[in-house]
Scaffold this motif. Structure first.
Motif, PDB file in Angstrom:
ATOM      1  N   MET A   1       1.310  -1.173   0.059  1.00 53.24           N
ATOM      2  CA  MET A   1      -0.463   0.140   0.252  1.00 53.24           C
ATOM      3  C   MET A   1       1.271   1.192   0.024  1.00 53.24           C
ATOM      4  SD  MET A   1      -2.878   0.351  -0.817  1.00 53.24           S
ATOM      5  CE  MET A   1      -4.153   1.899   0.331  1.00 53.24           C
ATOM      6  N   LYS A   2       2.325   1.408   0.534  1.00 51.05           N
ATOM      7  CA  LYS A   2       2.888   2.090   0.939  1.00 51.05           C
ATOM      8  C   LYS A   2       3.088   3.429  -0.839  1.00 51.05           C
ATOM      9  CE  LYS A   2       5.001   1.579   5.413  1.00 51.05           C
ATOM     10  NZ  LYS A   2       5.529   1.883   6.265  1.00 51.05           N
ATOM     11  N   PHE A   3       3.552   1.426  -1.565  1.00 48.51           N
ATOM     12  CA  PHE A   3       4.250   1.813  -2.913  1.00 48.51           C
ATOM     13  C   PHE A   3       3.167   2.917  -3.745  1.00 48.51           C
ATOM     14  CE2 PHE A   3       3.974   0.192  -7.355  1.00 48.51           C
ATOM     15  CZ  PHE A   3       5.450   0.624  -7.404  1.00 48.51           C
ATOM     16  N   PHE A   4       1.586   2.035  -3.299  1.00 46.77           N
ATOM     17  CA  PHE A   4       0.425   2.905  -4.283  1.00 46.77           C
ATOM     18  C   PHE A   4       0.385   4.324  -4.003  1.00 46.77           C
ATOM     19  CE2 PHE A   4      -0.813  -1.462  -5.250  1.00 46.77           C
ATOM     20  CZ  PHE A   4      -0.543  -1.574  -6.570  1.00 46.77           C
ATOM     21  N   ALA A   5       1.121   4.640  -2.404  1.00 41.80           N
ATOM     22  CA  ALA A   5       0.639   5.752  -1.361  1.00 41.80           C
ATOM     23  C   ALA A   5       2.019   6.894  -2.522  1.00 41.80           C
ATOM     24  CB  ALA A   5       0.655   6.230  -0.505  1.00 41.80           C
ATOM     25  N   ALA A   6       2.636   6.395  -3.220  1.00 40.54           N
ATOM     26  CA  ALA A   6       4.066   6.811  -3.123  1.00 40.54           C
ATOM     27  C   ALA A   6       3.798   6.905  -4.796  1.00 40.54           C
ATOM     28  CB  ALA A   6       5.447   6.165  -2.131  1.00 40.54           C
ATOM     29  N   LEU A   7       3.139   6.143  -5.328  1.00 44.89           N
ATOM     30  CA  LEU A   7       2.736   6.102  -6.724  1.00 44.89           C
ATOM     31  C   LEU A   7       2.116   7.732  -6.766  1.00 44.89           C
ATOM     32  CD1 LEU A   7       3.990   5.028  -9.698  1.00 44.89           C
ATOM     33  CD2 LEU A   7       1.827   3.944  -9.201  1.00 44.89           C
ATOM     34  N   PHE A   8       1.215   7.003  -6.767  1.00 40.09           N
ATOM     35  CA  PHE A   8       0.283   8.758  -6.876  1.00 40.09           C
ATOM     36  C   PHE A   8       1.376   9.245  -6.421  1.00 40.09           C
ATOM     37  CE2 PHE A   8      -2.980   5.966  -6.737  1.00 40.09           C
ATOM     38  CZ  PHE A   8      -4.194   6.514  -8.045  1.00 40.09           C
ATOM     39  N   VAL A  45      -7.410  13.412  -4.203  1.00 43.36           N
ATOM     40  CA  VAL A  45      -8.700  13.456  -3.612  1.00 43.36           C
ATOM     41  C   VAL A  45      -8.792  12.271  -3.980  1.00 43.36           C
ATOM     42  CG1 VAL A  45     -11.565  13.592  -4.721  1.00 43.36           C
ATOM     43  CG2 VAL A  45     -10.224  15.308  -4.145  1.00 43.36           C
ATOM     44  N   LEU A  46      -8.726  11.244  -5.020  1.00 44.57           N
ATOM     45  CA  LEU A  46      -8.500   9.597  -4.985  1.00 44.57           C
ATOM     46  C   LEU A  46      -7.797   9.348  -4.442  1.00 44.57           C
ATOM     47  CD1 LEU A  46      -9.465   7.554  -7.053  1.00 44.57           C
ATOM     48  CD2 LEU A  46      -7.287   7.645  -8.646  1.00 44.57           C
ATOM     49  N   LEU A  47      -6.014   9.374  -4.332  1.00 43.78           N
ATOM     50  CA  LEU A  47      -5.762   9.228  -3.190  1.00 43.78           C
ATOM     51  C   LEU A  47      -6.433   9.246  -1.964  1.00 43.78           C
ATOM     52  CD1 LEU A  47      -2.729   7.805  -2.115  1.00 43.78           C
ATOM     53  CD2 LEU A  47      -2.040  10.609  -2.283  1.00 43.78           C
ATOM     54  N   PHE A  48      -6.822  10.345  -1.317  1.00 48.12           N
ATOM     55  CA  PHE A  48      -8.249  10.335  -0.466  1.00 48.12           C
ATOM     56  C   PHE A  48      -8.681   9.164   0.076  1.00 48.12           C
ATOM     57  CE2 PHE A  48     -10.634  12.292   2.375  1.00 48.12           C
ATOM     58  CZ  PHE A  48      -9.964  12.728   4.063  1.00 48.12           C
ATOM     59  N   ALA A  49     -10.130   9.135  -0.709  1.00 44.72           N
ATOM     60  CA  ALA A  49     -10.371   8.451  -1.046  1.00 44.72           C
ATOM     61  C   ALA A  49      -9.772   6.657  -0.541  1.00 44.72           C
ATOM     62  CB  ALA A  49     -11.097   8.326  -2.082  1.00 44.72           C
ATOM     63  N   LEU A  50      -8.991   6.784  -1.853  1.00 48.48           N
ATOM     64  CA  LEU A  50      -8.232   5.070  -1.116  1.00 48.48           C
ATOM     65  C   LEU A  50      -7.476   4.920  -0.478  1.00 48.48           C
ATOM     66  CD1 LEU A  50      -6.894   4.570  -4.861  1.00 48.48           C
ATOM     67  CD2 LEU A  50      -8.619   3.416  -4.520  1.00 48.48           C
ATOM     68  N   LEU A  51      -6.746   6.000   0.553  1.00 45.48           N
ATOM     69  CA  LEU A  51      -6.383   5.289   1.636  1.00 45.48           C
ATOM     70  C   LEU A  51      -7.558   5.347   2.777  1.00 45.48           C
ATOM     71  CD1 LEU A  51      -3.551   8.237   1.902  1.00 45.48           C
ATOM     72  CD2 LEU A  51      -3.558   6.399   1.852  1.00 45.48           C
ATOM     73  N   GLY A  58      -9.226  -2.968   6.136  1.00 42.47           N
ATOM     74  CA  GLY A  58      -8.477  -2.924   6.497  1.00 42.47           C
ATOM     75  C   GLY A  58      -7.172  -3.419   5.990  1.00 42.47           C
ATOM     76  N   PHE A  59      -6.687  -2.555   5.087  1.00 39.92           N
ATOM     77  CA  PHE A  59      -5.665  -2.904   4.330  1.00 39.92           C
ATOM     78  C   PHE A  59      -4.465  -2.236   4.901  1.00 39.92           C
ATOM     79  CE2 PHE A  59      -8.409  -4.401   0.464  1.00 39.92           C
ATOM     80  CZ  PHE A  59      -8.062  -4.924   0.984  1.00 39.92           C
ATOM     81  N   ILE A  60      -5.345  -1.303   5.576  1.00 39.37           N
ATOM     82  CA  ILE A  60      -4.071  -0.027   6.448  1.00 39.37           C
ATOM     83  C   ILE A  60      -4.800  -0.342   7.906  1.00 39.37           C
ATOM     84  CG2 ILE A  60      -2.984   1.968   7.167  1.00 39.37           C
ATOM     85  CD1 ILE A  60      -4.014   2.635   3.147  1.00 39.37           C
ATOM     86  N   PRO A  61      -3.664  -0.920   8.413  1.00 44.37           N
ATOM     87  CA  PRO A  61      -4.043  -1.149  10.155  1.00 44.37           C
ATOM     88  C   PRO A  61      -3.479   0.369  10.713  1.00 44.37           C
ATOM     89  CG  PRO A  61      -1.987  -1.808   9.416  1.00 44.37           C
ATOM     90  CD  PRO A  61      -1.925  -2.017   8.063  1.00 44.37           C
ATOM     91  N   LEU A  62      -5.301   0.619  11.629  1.00 43.33           N
ATOM     92  CA  LEU A  62      -4.522   1.685  12.376  1.00 43.33           C
ATOM     93  C   LEU A  62      -3.638   1.522  13.498  1.00 43.33           C
ATOM     94  CD1 LEU A  62      -7.993   2.629  12.972  1.00 43.33           C
ATOM     95  CD2 LEU A  62      -6.890   3.589  11.838  1.00 43.33           C
TER      96      LEU A  62
END
Length: 64
Positions: A1-8, A45-51, A58-62
Motif C-alpha cells: 500500500m505504501k508503494f501505491f501511495a508513493a506512486l500517487f 481526491v482519489l488518493l484520499f479516498a483510497l486511503l 483493513g488494508f491499512i492497520p490503525l
C-alpha cells in the motif's frame, strides 16, 4: 500500500510541475495549466479516498 501511495504522490507532483511549466510557457493564456491542476486535484481526491477505503477495509492497520 505504501508503494501505491508513493506512486500517487509522484504523479501528483509531476502534474504540479507540468502545470508550472505550462503556466510559464503559455504566459497564462492557455488552458493546459488548468487541465494539469484539475488532474492534480482529481489524483489527490482519489488518493484520499483510497486511503480512507484502505483503512476501512483493513488494508491499512490503525496504529495502537
Amino acid at each position: 500500500m505504501k508503494f501505491f501511495a508513493a506512486l500517487f504522490m509522484f504523479f501528483i507532483l509531476a502534474s504540479l510541475a507540468s502545470a508550472m511549466y505550462y503556466l510559464i510557457k503559455d504566459k497564462g493564456h492557455g488552458t493546459r495549466a488548468v487541465k494539469s491542476l484539475t488532474l492534480r486535484i482529481g489524483l489527490s481526491v482519489l488518493l484520499f479516498a483510497l486511503l480512507m477505503l484502505g483503512t476501512y477495509f483493513g488494508f491499512i492497520p490503525l496504529s495502537q
